[in-house]
Design a protein around this motif. Sequence first.
Motif, PDB file in Angstrom:
ATOM      1  N   ILE A 184       0.869  -1.178   0.000  1.00 22.70           N
ATOM      2  CA  ILE A 184       0.000   0.000   0.000  1.00 22.70           C
ATOM      3  C   ILE A 184       0.905   1.227   0.000  1.00 22.70           C
ATOM      4  O   ILE A 184       1.813   1.342   0.829  1.00 22.70           O
ATOM      5  CB  ILE A 184      -0.926   0.009   1.226  1.00 22.70           C
ATOM      6  N   ALA A 185       0.670   2.146  -0.926  1.00 25.33           N
ATOM      7  CA  ALA A 185       1.567   3.302  -1.046  1.00 25.33           C
ATOM      8  C   ALA A 185       0.834   4.464  -1.694  1.00 25.33           C
ATOM      9  O   ALA A 185      -0.294   4.320  -2.194  1.00 25.33           O
ATOM     10  CB  ALA A 185       2.800   2.939  -1.871  1.00 25.33           C
ATOM     11  N   GLN A 186       1.484   5.603  -1.654  1.00 24.66           N
ATOM     12  CA  GLN A 186       0.998   6.784  -2.356  1.00 24.66           C
ATOM     13  C   GLN A 186       1.525   6.766  -3.788  1.00 24.66           C
ATOM     14  O   GLN A 186       2.697   6.484  -4.019  1.00 24.66           O
ATOM     15  CB  GLN A 186       1.472   8.065  -1.664  1.00 24.66           C
ATOM     16  N   GLN A 187       0.641   7.111  -4.730  1.00 21.50           N
ATOM     17  CA  GLN A 187       1.087   7.201  -6.117  1.00 21.50           C
ATOM     18  C   GLN A 187       2.080   8.332  -6.286  1.00 21.50           C
ATOM     19  O   GLN A 187       3.051   8.240  -7.021  1.00 21.50           O
ATOM     20  CB  GLN A 187      -0.112   7.438  -7.048  1.00 21.50           C
ATOM     21  N   GLU A 190       1.424  13.602  -1.501  1.00 23.01           N
ATOM     22  CA  GLU A 190       0.143  14.172  -1.084  1.00 23.01           C
ATOM     23  C   GLU A 190      -1.059  13.526  -1.759  1.00 23.01           C
ATOM     24  O   GLU A 190      -2.165  14.002  -1.629  1.00 23.01           O
ATOM     25  CB  GLU A 190       0.109  15.692  -1.328  1.00 23.01           C
ATOM     26  N   SER A 191      -0.866  12.432  -2.502  1.00 26.80           N
ATOM     27  CA  SER A 191      -2.010  11.764  -3.113  1.00 26.80           C
ATOM     28  C   SER A 191      -2.566  10.733  -2.144  1.00 26.80           C
ATOM     29  O   SER A 191      -1.981  10.421  -1.107  1.00 26.80           O
ATOM     30  CB  SER A 191      -1.594  11.095  -4.427  1.00 26.80           C
ATOM     31  N   ASP A 192      -3.741  10.191  -2.468  1.00 27.74           N
ATOM     32  CA  ASP A 192      -4.381   9.208  -1.606  1.00 27.74           C
ATOM     33  C   ASP A 192      -3.569   7.917  -1.573  1.00 27.74           C
ATOM     34  O   ASP A 192      -2.885   7.563  -2.527  1.00 27.74           O
ATOM     35  CB  ASP A 192      -5.794   8.911  -2.122  1.00 27.74           C
ATOM     36  N   TRP A 193      -3.686   7.197  -0.446  1.00 26.20           N
ATOM     37  CA  TRP A 193      -3.046   5.901  -0.316  1.00 26.20           C
ATOM     38  C   TRP A 193      -3.889   4.872  -1.045  1.00 26.20           C
ATOM     39  O   TRP A 193      -5.122   4.876  -0.963  1.00 26.20           O
ATOM     40  CB  TRP A 193      -2.910   5.521   1.159  1.00 26.20           C
ATOM     41  N   ARG A 208      -4.388   3.886   8.976  1.00 23.98           N
ATOM     42  CA  ARG A 208      -3.967   4.266  10.339  1.00 23.98           C
ATOM     43  C   ARG A 208      -3.376   3.070  11.080  1.00 23.98           C
ATOM     44  O   ARG A 208      -2.457   3.215  11.892  1.00 23.98           O
ATOM     45  CB  ARG A 208      -5.153   4.851  11.116  1.00 23.98           C
ATOM     46  N   GLN A 209      -3.908   1.865  10.783  1.00 24.42           N
ATOM     47  CA  GLN A 209      -3.356   0.667  11.405  1.00 24.42           C
ATOM     48  C   GLN A 209      -1.953   0.378  10.873  1.00 24.42           C
ATOM     49  O   GLN A 209      -1.054  -0.007  11.624  1.00 24.42           O
ATOM     50  CB  GLN A 209      -4.281  -0.520  11.143  1.00 24.42           C
ATOM     51  N   LEU A 210      -1.753   0.592   9.569  1.00 29.00           N
ATOM     52  CA  LEU A 210      -0.433   0.395   8.992  1.00 29.00           C
ATOM     53  C   LEU A 210       0.572   1.363   9.592  1.00 29.00           C
ATOM     54  O   LEU A 210       1.726   0.997   9.867  1.00 29.00           O
ATOM     55  CB  LEU A 210      -0.500   0.573   7.475  1.00 29.00           C
ATOM     56  N   ARG A 211       0.149   2.602   9.782  1.00 25.45           N
ATOM     57  CA  ARG A 211       1.064   3.605  10.332  1.00 25.45           C
ATOM     58  C   ARG A 211       1.473   3.283  11.764  1.00 25.45           C
ATOM     59  O   ARG A 211       2.526   3.732  12.233  1.00 25.45           O
ATOM     60  CB  ARG A 211       0.420   4.984  10.260  1.00 25.45           C
ATOM     61  N   SER A 212       0.646   2.511  12.472  1.00 28.29           N
ATOM     62  CA  SER A 212       0.996   2.119  13.837  1.00 28.29           C
ATOM     63  C   SER A 212       2.082   1.056  13.853  1.00 28.29           C
ATOM     64  O   SER A 212       2.695   0.792  14.890  1.00 28.29           O
ATOM     65  CB  SER A 212      -0.246   1.591  14.561  1.00 28.29           C
ATOM     66  N   GLY A 213       2.310   0.411  12.686  1.00 30.35           N
ATOM     67  CA  GLY A 213       3.371  -0.585  12.586  1.00 30.35           C
ATOM     68  C   GLY A 213       2.963  -1.993  12.930  1.00 30.35           C
ATOM     69  O   GLY A 213       3.804  -2.903  12.936  1.00 30.35           O
ATOM     70  N   LEU A 234       4.537  -2.513   3.460  1.00 32.42           N
ATOM     71  CA  LEU A 234       4.388  -3.908   3.093  1.00 32.42           C
ATOM     72  C   LEU A 234       3.784  -4.612   4.298  1.00 32.42           C
ATOM     73  O   LEU A 234       4.414  -4.685   5.366  1.00 32.42           O
ATOM     74  CB  LEU A 234       5.754  -4.514   2.741  1.00 32.42           C
ATOM     75  N   ALA A 235       2.559  -5.107   4.134  1.00 30.76           N
ATOM     76  CA  ALA A 235       1.857  -5.791   5.220  1.00 30.76           C
ATOM     77  C   ALA A 235       1.815  -7.282   4.907  1.00 30.76           C
ATOM     78  O   ALA A 235       1.378  -7.685   3.825  1.00 30.76           O
ATOM     79  CB  ALA A 235       0.449  -5.236   5.376  1.00 30.76           C
TER      80      ALA A 235
END
Length: 674
Positions: A184-187, A190-193, A208-213, A234-235
Amino acid sequence: MTESAGTQTRLAPDSTSPSLARRLVEGVMNEAGLQHLVDEALLLVTELVTNAVVHAGTEVGVDIDVDERGVRVEVFDAGPGHFLKDAPSETREGGRGVFLLDAIAQEWGTRHRLGGKAIWFRLGGEPRTGPDRPPRASATARRDLGWLTGLPVDLEQRIPADRVVDELLRRVVEGLGLARGWVIAQQAEESDWSVQAAYDQVAPPATRQLRSGRVDGGEVLALYGARGVPFGYLALVGAALDDDGLALAQLVAGRISVVLRDERARVAQLSARGSTALLAEASEMFAGTLDVRLAVTLAAQLVVPRSAGWSAAWTTFERLPELVSTAHATESRLGELAAAFSGPEAAVLAARLARAPLSDRPLTLNAGDLPSSLGEDRIGGALVLPLVARRRLLGLLVLGRPSRPGSLGYSADEVGLLRDLARLAALAIDNARLYEERSRVAQALQSHLLPPVLPVADAVQFAARYAPAGEGNEVGGDFYDVFAIAEHSWGIAIGDVCGKGAPAAAVTGMARDVLRLLTRDGIDPDVALVRLNRTLLELGEGGRFCTGILGTVRPGDGGLIVRFSNAGHPPPVLVRATGGARFLGTTGTLLGVVDEVELVNEEVLLGAGDTLVFYTDGVTERRGATGMFGEEQLLAVLGRSAGLGASEMAGALEESLRRHSAASLAARDDLAVL
C-alpha cells in the motif's frame, strides 16, 4: 531434460488459483531442468490465471508441456468474450496480460475452445549467463535470498514496475509460508493511499493501522522514500515470522521501495516534461490571439482530456458572468454539458463564484454544487480555477473528473500545472480584452473624425474611401470632410496630421472643426489655412504639423467651380471625361511649422463627367512587392477610370491599391481618398 513431459490441472475460480498455478508451473519446470525460465513463466501464468478468475469467473485450466524446445503453457476458461489486444493505458487496466506476453514470451497466441477460450505462450532458449538457480524437486516454501529479493535485471527492464512489485509480494508471501500480503503506497506526494499489489482479494488493513506498525497476525514494514519518510507499507499476515524471516521480509520491503521510488521518479520526470511542453504550447497559442473568446476557448480545451473529463469557462469582467466555452472528452456529450452550464443553476453558481474574494487559488466544488442536469458528470465534484490577471478576476475555469468517484484526485504537481496554465490564460484574456477595448475606442473616435454621410445632390457626386494603417486599433491622422455651406454649395477638406493615436486625433478634430467654421463664415480657403497654422503654433509642444487642402464647390457657367488652396499636401488629380489625368495646382507650405506660410487659391471648372480626386500620401506611398504605388501608377489608374461615377472611380482606385499591397506587410500609413 526429458523428451516430453507435462501436466494438466483444473483450478477453482477463487483467489488461491494463481498461487496454485505458480507452484504447479515451478515444480514442472524444476523437474525438467528449466530453472532459467522460471521467472518468466511465473510472471505470465500469474497474470493469465488472475485475469481468468477476475474476468471469466469460471473454472480455470492450466496445461503445461515440456519438450526439447522449452515449455508451452496454456490457460483456458469457460467465459465468453474476446481478448484485449491494445496496450494498457493509465485509464484502462485491461490488456496488461497481452502486454506482458508481447514483452516476455518467445511465442504466444489465442484460440477458442469448445465452451471457452484459451491463451498460450512458449518460452525457450539458452540459460542466462551467471549461476543457475538450484534445481528443486517440488514447489514448497523457499527462503533463499536471490529468489525473494529480485527478478533478473534483463527481465525486470521489460515489464512494468507494478508487475515487478506484484511478483516480489507473491514471492515473499509464498516463500515465507504466509497467507496474504499487500503493498500500500501513495502514487505521488500528497495523493491518496492505495493498494499497489495484493496477494488475495481480502480487504487490506486501514492506513492508520499500517502507520501504527502492527496488524493482527502479521508484520508491517515501511517503504521509505529518498528523504527517509515512509511513503508506503508492506503488510504480511498469516504466521509469526522468526528473526530470519523478518530480516528477509525487510530486504524485500527495501527492494520494493527502490522499485516504487524509481517508478515515481520516472513518472515525475515524464510529467515534468509533459508539463513543460504543455505550458510552452499554451504560451505559443495564447500569444497568437488577441481575441477574448478564442483565448477563453483555448483555456477550456487545453485541459481536456489531459487534466479533466470536462470543462466550462466564463468571463467575469462584464456586469454578469458570461459562459464562453465548454469542452468534453466525449464528443457526443458536449451538447448536454453546454446545456447544463447555460441554465439558471449554472448562472447562479458562476455569480456566486465571481463574488468570492479575489484569489488565484483553486477552489473545490462538491457534486451538489454543480447543475443537477450534469448527471454522472457531477460525480467527484469539480475544481475551479480563477483566471486572475493584474489583480482583476477575468474569468472562471471549472474542471470535472467524473471518472474518479468521491475525489478529484489532483496531486500537488497537477494543481501547480493547472495554476500556471490559468495564469497564462488570464494574461492572454486580459491582453485581448485591452486590445479589443482599444480597438473599439479607436473606431468610435475615428468615426467622429470623419463625416458620417456624404452630401447627395443633382449636380455633383461625392465619394470617399478611408483605410487606417495596421490593424485599426489606433486612430489615424488622415481625415477628409464634406459639408454644406449654402444651398448648392459645399466645403471640402482633406488632410494628414503627423502621428497617430490620441494626440493626433485631438489635432485632427480641432483642425476639422476650425476649417468647417471658417469656411462657413465665408473665409477664403487660403486665409482659413493661415489661421489654422497660427492655431497649431499656439499649441506649442502639444501641437503637430499637418498638410491639407481646403476648398469650396459651387455651380458655375457650364459646370462646377472648385476653388481650393493647398498647404503642403499632395496635389489633386484632374480626370477629364474625355480621358487623361494630370496633377493640378501648386503645393504650398505645410502647417504648424513656421509663422509665415505661402498659400494661393486656385480654381478649376469641372464639366459633365469630369472628376477631381484628392488623396493623402498613404496612396502613392503604399508599398507592395514591386515597390511603392507611386504617382505614375495613380495617374494611370485614374486615367483608365475616366467617365466613371465618383463612387466607381474611388472603388477602382481602392481595388488597385489592394492588389498592389496584397502580398506585402500591413500598411504603415493611413490613406484617404475624396
